[in-house]
Design an enzyme around this catalytic site. Structure first.
Site, PDB file in Angstrom:
ATOM      1  N   CYS A  11     -37.108   7.255  34.216  1.00 32.35           N
ATOM      2  CA  CYS A  11     -37.042   6.099  35.113  1.00 32.35           C
ATOM      3  C   CYS A  11     -35.863   5.192  34.771  1.00 32.35           C
ATOM      4  CB  CYS A  11     -38.348   5.322  35.016  1.00 32.35           C
ATOM      5  SG  CYS A  11     -38.647   4.301  36.457  1.00 32.35           S
ATOM      6  N   ASP A 139     -49.157   1.534  32.598  1.00 30.10           N
ATOM      7  CA  ASP A 139     -48.052   0.952  31.835  1.00 30.10           C
ATOM      8  C   ASP A 139     -48.633  -0.158  30.964  1.00 30.10           C
ATOM      9  OD1 ASP A 139     -45.504   0.375  30.933  1.00 30.10           O
ATOM     10  OD2 ASP A 139     -44.661  -0.084  32.904  1.00 30.10           O
TER      11      ASP A 139
HETATM   12  O1  LIG Z   1     -37.664  -0.599  34.257  1.00 24.94           O
HETATM   13  C1  LIG Z   1     -37.638  -1.743  34.701  1.00 24.94           C
HETATM   14  O2  LIG Z   1     -36.712  -2.532  34.444  1.00 24.94           O
HETATM   15  C2  LIG Z   1     -38.774  -2.227  35.571  1.00 24.94           C
HETATM   16  C3  LIG Z   1     -38.748  -3.558  36.011  1.00 24.94           C
HETATM   17  C4  LIG Z   1     -39.770  -4.033  36.821  1.00 24.94           C
HETATM   18  C5  LIG Z   1     -40.806  -3.200  37.191  1.00 24.94           C
HETATM   19  C6  LIG Z   1     -40.845  -1.878  36.749  1.00 24.94           C
HETATM   20  C7  LIG Z   1     -39.840  -1.374  35.932  1.00 24.94           C
HETATM   21  N1  LIG Z   1     -39.894  -0.072  35.444  1.00 24.94           N
HETATM   22  C8  LIG Z   1     -40.941   0.839  35.796  1.00 24.94           C
HETATM   23  C9  LIG Z   1     -41.073   2.128  35.098  1.00 24.94           C
HETATM   24  O3  LIG Z   1     -41.597   3.076  35.702  1.00 24.94           O
HETATM   25  C10 LIG Z   1     -40.730   2.297  33.630  1.00 24.94           C
HETATM   26  O4  LIG Z   1     -40.349   3.606  33.398  1.00 24.94           O
HETATM   27  C11 LIG Z   1     -41.992   2.014  32.800  1.00 24.94           C
HETATM   28  O5  LIG Z   1     -42.249   0.653  32.899  1.00 24.94           O
HETATM   29  C12 LIG Z   1     -41.819   2.390  31.319  1.00 24.94           C
HETATM   30  O6  LIG Z   1     -40.730   1.767  30.719  1.00 24.94           O
HETATM   31  P1  LIG Z   1     -40.460   1.905  29.141  1.00 24.94           P
HETATM   32  O7  LIG Z   1     -41.530   1.160  28.422  1.00 24.94           O
HETATM   33  O8  LIG Z   1     -39.121   1.280  28.942  1.00 24.94           O
HETATM   34  O9  LIG Z   1     -40.429   3.372  28.823  1.00 24.94           O
END
Ligand SMILES: O=C(O)c1ccccc1NCC(=O)[C@H](O)[C@H](O)COP(=O)(O)O
Length: 220
Positions: A11, A139
């Site tokens: 993502c 999440d």
């Molecule tokens: O990634 C972002 O900046 C974000 C901002 C606002 C809403 C959602 C967002 N990301 C969504 C996702 O699917 C991410 O992959 C998920 O939150 C996991 O992130 P991480 O903890 O960094 O692997």
């Protein structure tokens, strides 16, 4: 018995070059962030070019638009014509009525709902949604951001989970956690973002390759 492989989503992709590199590494889904306060946000115009390229070159890779509390009309407007995304991931506080209305407007686009898990009670909110969405994404919760935080859900909330729809784990997934996820948590898919970045929105392609390989090659 047929073995079902755990799916992978990478993502927060922000360029065509990295989208193509990540698809080539065997990911099952690529997410683009359409949340304007995110450091990974990209414009509808750029998103359209990236998804169109993926659609032509890697049609089996799911193309996921991540949105947060967006008016339905602005999601549709953001398609700039026909949608090139295969999935809309709702990553805000969207209720069931919103999910039903959106599905009615875009029946051919899959609907994933993210739930940010702060405590056990948050898990109980998921069941009523199950008939109105195509997949669930768990999440972590934190007060600074709705996603991409790199923080994990507390382990105690990840025991004995069972849903009637496919479900994905997200939040701080990194190589150190993969064995535990595959062995004991057993989601249908794993969503990864910040652990494979050099800075927000820029992936370390070597790290992406390693984590995809680990997920695809580990069997329990
Ligand atoms: O990634 C972002 O900046 C974000 C901002 C606002 C809403 C959602 C967002 N990301 C969504 C996702 O699917 C991410 O992959 C998920 O939150 C996991 O992130 P991480 O903890 O960094 O692997």
């Amino acid at each position: 018995m047929l073995e079902t492989k755990t799916l992978v989503k990478i993502c927060g992709i922000t360029s065509i070059e990295q989208a193509v590199q990540v698809a080539e590494l065997g990911t099952n889904a690529i997410g683009i962030i359409s949340v304007d306060e995110s450091p990974r946000y990209i414009s509808p115009e750029k998103k359209k070019i990236i998804f169109k390229t993926l659609k032509d070159l890697y049609p089996n890779v799911e193309r996921v638009s991540v949105v947060k509390n967006s008016p339905i009309d602005s999601i549709i407007k953001g398609f700039l014509g026909e949608p090139n995304e295969t999935i809309i991931q709702l990553h805000g506080d969207e209720d069931i009525d919103y999910c039903q209305k959106l599905k009615k407007r875009i029946p051919d686009v899959g609907l994933w709902k993210a739930f940010r898990i702060k405590n056990k009670k948050d898990l109980e909110k998921i069941k009523p949604y199950e008939n109105f969405i195509d997949a669930i994404l768990l999440d972590s919760w934190n007060k600074e951001t709705y996603g991409g935080s790199g923080k994990r859900i507390k382990q105690q909330y990840l025991e004995d989970l069972s849903f009637s729809k496919p479900w994905w784990i997200a939040g701080g997934v990194s190589t150190e956690w993969i064995v535990e996820i595959l062995k004991n948590i057993k989601p249908n898919g794993i969503d990864i973002s910040s652990s494979v970045e050099t800075s927000p929105g820029i992936k370390d392609i070597h790290k992406v390759g390693l984590i995809i390989k680990e997920i695809k090659n580990t069997n329990f």
